[in-house]
Design an enzyme around this catalytic site. Structure first.
Site, mmCIF file in Angstrom:
data_model
loop_
_atom_site.group_PDB
_atom_site.id
_atom_site.type_symbol
_atom_site.label_atom_id
_atom_site.label_comp_id
_atom_site.label_asym_id
_atom_site.label_seq_id
_atom_site.Cartn_x
_atom_site.Cartn_y
_atom_site.Cartn_z
ATOM 1 N N ARG A 165 -3.568 10.090 7.068
ATOM 2 C CA ARG A 165 -3.617 8.662 7.409
ATOM 3 C C ARG A 165 -3.056 7.822 6.268
ATOM 4 O O ARG A 165 -3.290 8.110 5.097
ATOM 5 C CB ARG A 165 -5.061 8.245 7.660
ATOM 6 C CG ARG A 165 -5.242 6.767 7.951
ATOM 7 C CD ARG A 165 -6.700 6.446 8.214
ATOM 8 N NE ARG A 165 -7.516 6.574 7.025
ATOM 9 C CZ ARG A 165 -7.728 5.589 6.138
ATOM 10 N NH1 ARG A 165 -7.136 4.414 6.294
ATOM 11 N NH2 ARG A 165 -8.506 5.786 5.097
ATOM 12 N N ARG A 174 -1.437 9.413 0.442
ATOM 13 C CA ARG A 174 -2.673 9.840 -0.208
ATOM 14 C C ARG A 174 -2.727 11.345 -0.446
ATOM 15 O O ARG A 174 -3.227 11.792 -1.478
ATOM 16 C CB ARG A 174 -3.868 9.434 0.649
ATOM 17 C CG ARG A 174 -4.153 7.975 0.519
ATOM 18 C CD ARG A 174 -5.354 7.585 1.322
ATOM 19 N NE ARG A 174 -5.597 6.168 1.120
ATOM 20 C CZ ARG A 174 -6.448 5.442 1.822
ATOM 21 N NH1 ARG A 174 -7.131 5.997 2.791
ATOM 22 N NH2 ARG A 174 -6.607 4.171 1.556
ATOM 23 N N PHE A 221 0.854 -1.183 0.000
ATOM 24 C CA PHE A 221 0.000 0.000 0.000
ATOM 25 C C PHE A 221 0.892 1.235 0.000
ATOM 26 O O PHE A 221 2.072 1.171 0.343
ATOM 27 C CB PHE A 221 -0.856 0.008 1.284
ATOM 28 C CG PHE A 221 -2.285 -0.367 1.061
ATOM 29 C CD1 PHE A 221 -2.644 -1.379 0.191
ATOM 30 C CD2 PHE A 221 -3.291 0.291 1.753
ATOM 31 C CE1 PHE A 221 -3.974 -1.718 0.007
ATOM 32 C CE2 PHE A 221 -4.621 -0.038 1.582
ATOM 33 C CZ PHE A 221 -4.965 -1.044 0.707
ATOM 34 N N HIS A 263 -12.587 11.427 2.143
ATOM 35 C CA HIS A 263 -12.635 10.012 2.468
ATOM 36 C C HIS A 263 -12.561 9.733 3.967
ATOM 37 O O HIS A 263 -13.247 8.861 4.469
ATOM 38 C CB HIS A 263 -11.468 9.328 1.764
ATOM 39 C CG HIS A 263 -11.414 7.848 1.960
ATOM 40 N ND1 HIS A 263 -12.495 7.039 1.724
ATOM 41 C CD2 HIS A 263 -10.404 7.030 2.355
ATOM 42 C CE1 HIS A 263 -12.152 5.779 1.976
ATOM 43 N NE2 HIS A 263 -10.909 5.747 2.370
ATOM 44 N N GLU A 281 -6.943 2.027 -3.087
ATOM 45 C CA GLU A 281 -5.518 2.116 -3.347
ATOM 46 C C GLU A 281 -4.945 0.764 -3.779
ATOM 47 O O GLU A 281 -3.901 0.691 -4.421
ATOM 48 C CB GLU A 281 -4.870 2.496 -2.025
ATOM 49 C CG GLU A 281 -3.615 3.232 -2.096
ATOM 50 C CD GLU A 281 -3.366 3.894 -0.741
ATOM 51 O OE1 GLU A 281 -3.974 3.485 0.261
ATOM 52 O OE2 GLU A 281 -2.566 4.815 -0.723
ATOM 53 N N HIS A 333 -9.299 11.157 -0.653
ATOM 54 C CA HIS A 333 -8.794 9.974 -1.332
ATOM 55 C C HIS A 333 -8.504 10.372 -2.772
ATOM 56 O O HIS A 333 -9.312 11.046 -3.403
ATOM 57 C CB HIS A 333 -9.806 8.840 -1.287
ATOM 58 C CG HIS A 333 -9.201 7.518 -1.648
ATOM 59 N ND1 HIS A 333 -8.872 7.193 -2.935
ATOM 60 C CD2 HIS A 333 -8.828 6.474 -0.875
ATOM 61 C CE1 HIS A 333 -8.324 5.985 -2.938
ATOM 62 N NE2 HIS A 333 -8.285 5.530 -1.705
ATOM 63 N N LEU A 385 -15.515 5.044 -4.138
ATOM 64 C CA LEU A 385 -14.064 4.904 -3.997
ATOM 65 C C LEU A 385 -13.474 3.786 -4.849
ATOM 66 O O LEU A 385 -14.024 2.696 -4.925
ATOM 67 C CB LEU A 385 -13.795 4.600 -2.526
ATOM 68 C CG LEU A 385 -12.376 4.301 -2.106
ATOM 69 C CD1 LEU A 385 -11.572 5.585 -2.105
ATOM 70 C CD2 LEU A 385 -12.370 3.673 -0.730
ATOM 71 N N GLN A 394 -8.800 13.669 4.946
ATOM 72 C CA GLN A 394 -8.102 13.030 3.840
ATOM 73 C C GLN A 394 -8.973 12.998 2.583
ATOM 74 O O GLN A 394 -10.121 12.553 2.627
ATOM 75 C CB GLN A 394 -7.744 11.601 4.224
ATOM 76 C CG GLN A 394 -6.968 10.882 3.145
ATOM 77 C CD GLN A 394 -6.315 9.644 3.695
ATOM 78 O OE1 GLN A 394 -6.965 8.638 3.941
ATOM 79 N NE2 GLN A 394 -5.030 9.721 3.938
#
Lengths: 584, 73
Positions: free
Chosen positions: A396, A284, A117, A351, A253, A240, A250, A238
């Site tokens: 995050r 992100r 990730f 997000h 990722e 996204h 969404l 955040q």
């Protein structure tokens, strides 16, 4: 008002609330869990990617490397004691879920499958790590179902389709329970509890473009704010990088983890310019800002040049069908594109809320008091997205939120057990203890009013999107605050036309809007006050991070006053990671 | 109807969007059998309901017709 008595009241039945409930119910405590919707329909179900923990099943790993990545990812705003705890406990949290029966995907050798990730590195910023444990692309769903089944076995008492209205506090500030509203009967219920745990999730519905489900209305934050508790770091939301353009839905990722990448209107793989090393797997905020910049500077795709494209056809039909089947469905349904053949149009979309109710790493809510910036509120806990522990700081990392739910769900439960042993008796509910909740409910019985809840809801979302989005500056934020004040005045003049009792969704939506309004004000005021750019908070007029003045947490009160408190730079047992420039 | 509207609130934005749109545009035109079929669909967990709407889960009869309407809105 009808009363029920429990050892612990938990508001919210997502991953965090149910992990805590399981720990407490298994320990023999009498636990009530309240949820607006059936527990397995909580928003945790939408978490596709996985749980990040340094198991080292694919590449060599170490929880300290995970800690370094999380501190760096937070743009050094995360509290390092809490981050150490999160990362150190990560493997145990995952193995506990495996033991509870979570059906993880498996590697050929039978170990838990892990995928790479964004923001994950080996050896303190080296090569890409492969750290996120996954159950196909349905990890959140698998987690919720596992925890729900276990809670049923442990005899957790669920109050389904109950909305929490307000906390009950006494003259000494102790929290003694919560007043909830039974949607089916249309009646209030007082739940007396020696400890109350807020696990109500996010509040992404304050924005127009959001990946959040309709239930994410910040109910816990509204309750905390109305009971006098400030909210922490609310400027950090955040975005996204990859929400389907126009729908908000969404695209995980995980797509980029499996080899997908972004291209602009010139067909250029532009992330190579912004993050030469990590490219499309940078943090992100880095990717979201890069996309926003490409679009802003006229290099977007499509006739309006208002989005970029996420390309994954090159990774092959077999891999897409095996590893990313859910992503393909979403793309076909909401972008009307089959990613086997064509790229997906995406834009940065709100997000996740990094801020929230201030809590320490064992879950207790802490507020400024005469004794210092972090005095515990007796009887009140907060975990998961509604809490600010703060492990995510200003940004995050993907896969850290499911871990957050598990680790702090359990940690809060363990602390509650100690608290209950030390406080065996329940203090009496004062005569005026339920007044706040009663007056909120009574307010929506009023029949006179010229404004409609749905109009105010929509206008609030538009204001937040236009004035408090990816790029921010003083003038735009100030205008937004003025407009938001106007909208709030309209809320005072709003009424609902339906006054029926049973499943009165108009009343529920009005109560939710009041909570969202608390969150929107906290957000825009905190964003205006922070004159620097850090993580997800990007100020056009203050483009640099400024550690000298701003390495501190915001605490915004309901009356608009703002306090700050220091970031905890000292971990529990290991040396600190001092702030340095964040590059990928 | 209020209860049905509330139970169409789900954990996934995808379902929120499709189901709320369906209730707004299609509900009134459904017959009793189809309305009951929709109630049956709401009992599925989110991921399974999503599978069904995406054409990966098997449904038959009235449920299948309702799913077609949800998909084609």
């Amino acid at each position: 008002m009808e009363r029920r008595k429990f050892d612990v009241a938990i508001i919210g039945a997502g991953g965090a609330g149910m992990r805590a409930a399981l720990q407490l119910s298994s320990g023999g405590y009498n636990v009530a869990v309240l949820s607006k919707v059936f527990p397995t329909r909580s928003h945790t179900v939408a978490a596709q990617g996985g749980i990040t923990a340094a198991l080292g099943n694919v590449t060599e790993d170490n929880w300290l490397w995970h800690m370094y990545d999380t501190v760096k990812g937070s743009d050094y705003l995360g509290d390092q004691d809490a981050i150490e705890y999160l990362c150190r406990m990560g493997p145990q949290a995952v193995y506990e879920m495996e033991h509870f029966g979570l059906p993880f995907s498996r590697l050929e050798n039978g170990k838990i499958y892990q995928r790479p990730f964004g923001g994950q590195s080996r050896n303190f910023g080296g090569e890409q790590a492969t750290r996120t444990c996954a159950a196909a692309d349905r990890t959140g769903h698998a987690m919720l179902h596992t925890l729900y089944q276990r809670n049923i076995q442990a005899k957790t008492h669920f109050f389904v389709e109950y909305m929490a209205i307000d906390l009950v506090r006494d003259g000494e500030g102790r929290v003694l329970g919560v007043v909830a509203f039974d949607m089916e009967k249309g009646e209030p219920l007082l739940i007396e509890a020696r400890a109350t745990l807020l696990a109500t999730g996010g509040a992404g519905r304050i924005f127009q473009a959001s990946t959040n489900a309709f239930i994410n209305t910040g109910d816990g934050l509204g309750m905390a704010s109305r009971s006098g508790i400030p909210l922490e770091d609310m400027e950090f939301w955040q975005f996204h990088p990859t929400g389907v353009q126009g729908a908000g839905v969404l695209i995980s990722e995980g797509v980029r983890g499996e080899g997908g990448y972004l291209v602009n209107g010139n067909g250029e793989r532009f992330m190579e310019r912004y993050a030469p090393h990590a490219k499309d797997l940078a943090g992100r905020d880095v990717v979201a800002r890069a996309i926003a910049l490409e679009i802003h500077e006229g290099r977007g795709c499509g006739e309006a040049r208002d989005h970029v494209l996420l390309k994954l056809d090159h990774i092959g039909r077999e891999k897409i069908m095996a590893r990313l089947p859910g992503i393909r469905e979403i793309s076909i349904n909401f972008a009307h594109v089959d990613p086997l053949e064509a790229p997906i149009p995406v834009v940065p979309t709100v997000h996740y809320m990094m801020g929230g109710i201030p809590a320490h790493y064992r879950g207790q809510v802490v507020v400024p008091a005469r004794t210092g910036p972090e005095e515990a509120v007796q009887g009140l806990y907060a975990i998961g997205e509604c809490a600010c522990v703060s492990v995510h700081g200003a940004n995050r990392l993907g896969g850290n939120s499911l871990l957050d739910l598990l680790v702090f769900g359990r940690a809060a439960a363990d602390h509650i057990v100690e608290f209950l042993k030390e406080n065996p008796a329940s203090p009496p509910i004062p005569a005026d203890g339920t007044d706040l909740a009663r007056s909120r409910l009574a307010r929506w019985e009023r029949r006179q009013g010229s404004e409609r809840v749905a109009d105010i809801y929509r206008d609030m979302q538009r204001i937040m999107q236009a004035h408090c989005g990816v790029f921010r500056k003083a003038e735009v934020l100030e205008q937004g605050l003025v407009k938001l004040e106007e909208v709030r005045r309209r809320l005072d003049d709003a009424a609902i036309s339906d006054h029926s009792k049973v499943y009165n969704t108009a009343r529920i939506e009005a109560l939710e809007l009041e909570n969202l309004m608390e969150v929107a004000f906290a957000t825009i005021r905190s964003a205006l006050a922070r004159r620097e750019s850090r993580g997800a908070h990007a100020r056009d007029d203050y483009p640099e991070r400024n550690d000298k003045s701003w390495l501190k947490h915001t605490l915004v009160h309901r009356d608009g006053t703002i306090d700050y408190k220091p970031v905890r730079l000292k971990p529990l047992t290991v040396p600190s990671f001092p702030p340095k420039t964040r590059s990928y | 109807m209020s209860m049905i509207r509330w139970r169409s609130r789900r954990g996934m934005l995808e379902l929120d969007i499709l189901l709320s749109r369906f209730l707004e545009t299609r509900w009134e035109s459904l017959n009793e059998v189809e309305k009951n079929a929709y109630l049956g669909l709401l009992e599925y967990p989110d991921a399974e309901l999503w599978d069904i709407i995406s054409g990966r889960g098997a449904v038959h009869g009235a449920e299948k017709r309702v799913v077609e309407l949800i998909r084609t809105d």
